[in-house]
Design an enzyme around this catalytic site. Structure first.
Site, PDB file in Angstrom:
ATOM      1  N   ASP A  11       0.879  -1.169   0.000  1.00 26.17           N
ATOM      2  CA  ASP A  11       0.000   0.000   0.000  1.00 26.17           C
ATOM      3  C   ASP A  11       0.920   1.223   0.000  1.00 26.17           C
ATOM      4  O   ASP A  11       2.137   1.098   0.142  1.00 26.17           O
ATOM      5  CB  ASP A  11      -0.903  -0.009   1.254  1.00 26.17           C
ATOM      6  N   SER A  12       0.321   2.404  -0.117  1.00 26.63           N
ATOM      7  CA  SER A  12       1.124   3.624  -0.065  1.00 26.63           C
ATOM      8  C   SER A  12       1.667   3.880   1.345  1.00 26.63           C
ATOM      9  O   SER A  12       2.646   4.605   1.506  1.00 26.63           O
ATOM     10  CB  SER A  12       0.265   4.821  -0.483  1.00 26.63           C
ATOM     11  N   GLY A  44      -3.267   8.420  -3.936  1.00 27.44           N
ATOM     12  CA  GLY A  44      -4.630   8.720  -4.369  1.00 27.44           C
ATOM     13  C   GLY A  44      -4.788   9.828  -5.385  1.00 27.44           C
ATOM     14  O   GLY A  44      -5.894  10.081  -5.869  1.00 27.44           O
ATOM     15  N   CYS A  74      -4.342  -1.734  -1.766  1.00 24.76           N
ATOM     16  CA  CYS A  74      -4.517  -0.329  -2.093  1.00 24.76           C
ATOM     17  C   CYS A  74      -5.567  -0.246  -3.199  1.00 24.76           C
ATOM     18  O   CYS A  74      -5.399  -0.861  -4.262  1.00 24.76           O
ATOM     19  CB  CYS A  74      -3.188   0.248  -2.583  1.00 24.76           C
ATOM     20  N   ASN A  75      -6.631   0.469  -2.927  1.00 25.27           N
ATOM     21  CA  ASN A  75      -7.705   0.573  -3.923  1.00 25.27           C
ATOM     22  C   ASN A  75      -7.269   1.368  -5.144  1.00 25.27           C
ATOM     23  O   ASN A  75      -7.657   1.053  -6.266  1.00 25.27           O
ATOM     24  CB  ASN A  75      -8.923   1.261  -3.304  1.00 25.27           C
ATOM     25  N   GLU A 173      -2.324   9.013   8.034  1.00 25.70           N
ATOM     26  CA  GLU A 173      -0.867   8.849   8.067  1.00 25.70           C
ATOM     27  C   GLU A 173      -0.234   9.684   9.181  1.00 25.70           C
ATOM     28  O   GLU A 173       0.820   9.343   9.700  1.00 25.70           O
ATOM     29  CB  GLU A 173      -0.241   9.232   6.715  1.00 25.70           C
ATOM     30  N   CYS A 205     -10.983   2.863   0.244  1.00 27.97           N
ATOM     31  CA  CYS A 205      -9.554   3.154   0.427  1.00 27.97           C
ATOM     32  C   CYS A 205      -9.162   2.432   1.705  1.00 27.97           C
ATOM     33  O   CYS A 205      -9.890   2.501   2.707  1.00 27.97           O
ATOM     34  CB  CYS A 205      -9.326   4.657   0.573  1.00 27.97           C
ATOM     35  N   THR A 206      -8.042   1.728   1.656  1.00 24.31           N
ATOM     36  CA  THR A 206      -7.697   0.885   2.815  1.00 24.31           C
ATOM     37  C   THR A 206      -7.319   1.703   4.051  1.00 24.31           C
ATOM     38  O   THR A 206      -7.223   1.144   5.148  1.00 24.31           O
ATOM     39  CB  THR A 206      -6.553  -0.080   2.446  1.00 24.31           C
ATOM     40  N   HIS A 207      -7.112   2.986   3.887  1.00 22.61           N
ATOM     41  CA  HIS A 207      -6.877   3.830   5.071  1.00 22.61           C
ATOM     42  C   HIS A 207      -8.173   4.098   5.846  1.00 22.61           C
ATOM     43  O   HIS A 207      -8.125   4.415   7.035  1.00 22.61           O
ATOM     44  CB  HIS A 207      -6.294   5.186   4.657  1.00 22.61           C
TER      45      HIS A 207
END
Ligand code: DGL
Length: 300
Positions: A11-12, A44, A74-75, A173, A205-207
Site C-alpha cells: 500500500d502507499s 490517491g 490499495c484501492n 498517516e 480506500c484501505t486507510h
C-alpha cells in the site's frame, strides 16, 4: 505440518494494515511481508503510469522476499494498475475492487450503494463497473425483498454516489484518525452521500477503516459500512485452498525452500520512508505492537 504461505502486500502507507489485520486474524496458516511506500504516499492523486511503476517495484521486491501471493492492499492501485500488473507477473494477485463491489451488492438492502475513496479510485469508475459486473455474473443481494424487486425490474442496484476524500489519507498517516479535524472533514465528505440516500457505503480506500468510528458516528446506524478487506480475506482463503490443490497435482511448483524459509515472524514490515513513524502510527492504529520495520528504497 502444513507450510505457512507467504503473502506479500503493499500500500502507499499504513492503510494496508487494515487488510493485513483481517488476514492475520482469520487465516492462521499465513505469514505476511508488508511494504508501505511511505516515501511516495499518497497514491490517491497519482496517474495510472505512476501506479503501474510503483506496483511493479513493490511486487518485484515482495517476490524477492518469498511472497507466493500478492494482495494489492490499495484501492487506487487496484482500480488502475492491477490489470497491467497481472500481465507482468506470474503470481496470483488479489485486489480490493472486485471483492468490495461483490460484497456491496450482497449486503445492500435498498440498492443504493455509495463510495468514499481517493480521487484516483473515484475517477477510474472501477467500483461502478465492479457493481455492474457482479450483477452480470449473477451475484444477488441477500435481502429477499430487494432481490425480488431487482429481478422484476422494479428496483435498480447501482453505485449512486462516489465521493473523493483527499484529506483522509494524510490525516490517517499523521495519526489523526480520531481527531476533531477528522470529524469536521468527514462531515463535509459524508453530506452528499447522506443526501443521495445511500444505504450501504463502501470504504474504497484501505486507510478509511481507521476512520470507521468517526464515519459511523456521523452516518448513524441505518447505513451499512462495507469494508472490502473482509471480502478479500474470504477470496484469499479460497485461493490458498486452490493453490494447495494445484501444488498437490503438480500444476504449480512451490518456491525454493531457501526463499520461503526467510526467517520472518508472522508479519514483517518494510517501508520506503521513516520506519519509526510507520511503527508509531501503526502501533496506535492497530493497538498492538509492530516490530521489525525496515527501510528499503525502491525505484530511483
Ligand atoms: N490506501 C490506498 C487506497 O486504498 C492509497 C491511498 C493514498 O495513498 O492516497 O487507495
Amino acid at each position: 505440518m502444513k507450510r505457512q504461505r507467504v503473502i506479500g502486500m503493499f500500500d502507499s502507507g499504513v492503510g494496508g494494515l487494515t487488510v493485513m489485520k483481517e488476514i492475520l486474524d482469520r487465516l492462521m496458516d499465513v505469514r505476511i511481508v508488508y511494504f508501505g511506500d511511505t516515501a511516495r504516499v499518497p497514491y490517491g492523486n497519482r496517474s495510472r503510469e505512476e501506479l503501474i511503476r510503483f506496483g511493479e517495484e513493490s511486487i518485484a521486491f515482495l517476490i524477492a522476499q518469498g511472497a507466493e501471493v500478492i494482495v494489492v492492499a490499495c484501492n487506487s492501485s487496484s482500480a488502475t494498475a492491477l490489470p497491467f500488473l497481472r500481465e507482468q507477473f506470474d503470481i496470483p494477485m488479489l485486489g480490493m475492487i472486485e471483492p468490495g463491489a461483490r460484497l456491496a451488492v450482497k449486503k445492500t438492502i435498498a440498492g443504493r450503494i455509495g463510495l468514499i475513496a481517493t480521487e484516483t479510485t473515484v475517477r477510474s469508475k472501477a467500483y461502478a463497473s465492479g457493481v455492474s459486473r457482479a450483477l452480470a455474473k449473477g451475484i444477488l443481494p441477500e435481502d429477499l425483498v430487494l432481490r425480488k424487486a431487482w429481478q422484476q425490474g422494479e428496483q435498480d442496484i447501482a453505485l449512486v454516489k462516489a465521493q473523493g476524500c483527499p484529506l483522509f489519507v494524510p490525516l490517517v498517516e499523521a495519526g489523526l484518525a480520531n481527531s476533531a479535524q477528522a470529524r469536521g472533514i468527514a462531515q463535509t465528505y459524508l453530506k452528499p452521500l447522506k443526501e443521495a440516500g445511500v444505504d450501504a457505503l463502501i470504504l474504497g480506500c484501505t486507510h478509511y477503516p481507521f476512520l470507521e468510528p468517526v464515519i459511523r458516528e456521523l452516518l448513524g446506524e441505518d447505513v451499512l459500512i462495507i469494508d472490502p478487506a473482509r471480502a478479500v480475506v474470504k477470496e484469499l482463503e479460497i485461493l490458498l485452498q486452490h493453490m494447495e490443490e494445484w501444488e498437490q497435482s503438480g500444476l504449480i511448483v512451490s518456491p525454493a525452500s531457501s526463499v520461503v524459509g526467510k526467517n520472518y515472524s508472522r508479519s514483517h514490515y518494510f517501508v520506503s520512508g521513516d520506519p519509526g513513524l510507520f511503527r508509531d502510527v501503526g502501533n496506535t492504529l492497530l493497538q498492538e505492537p509492530i516490530d521489525l520495520v525496515e527501510q528499503v528504497i525502491l525505484g530511483e
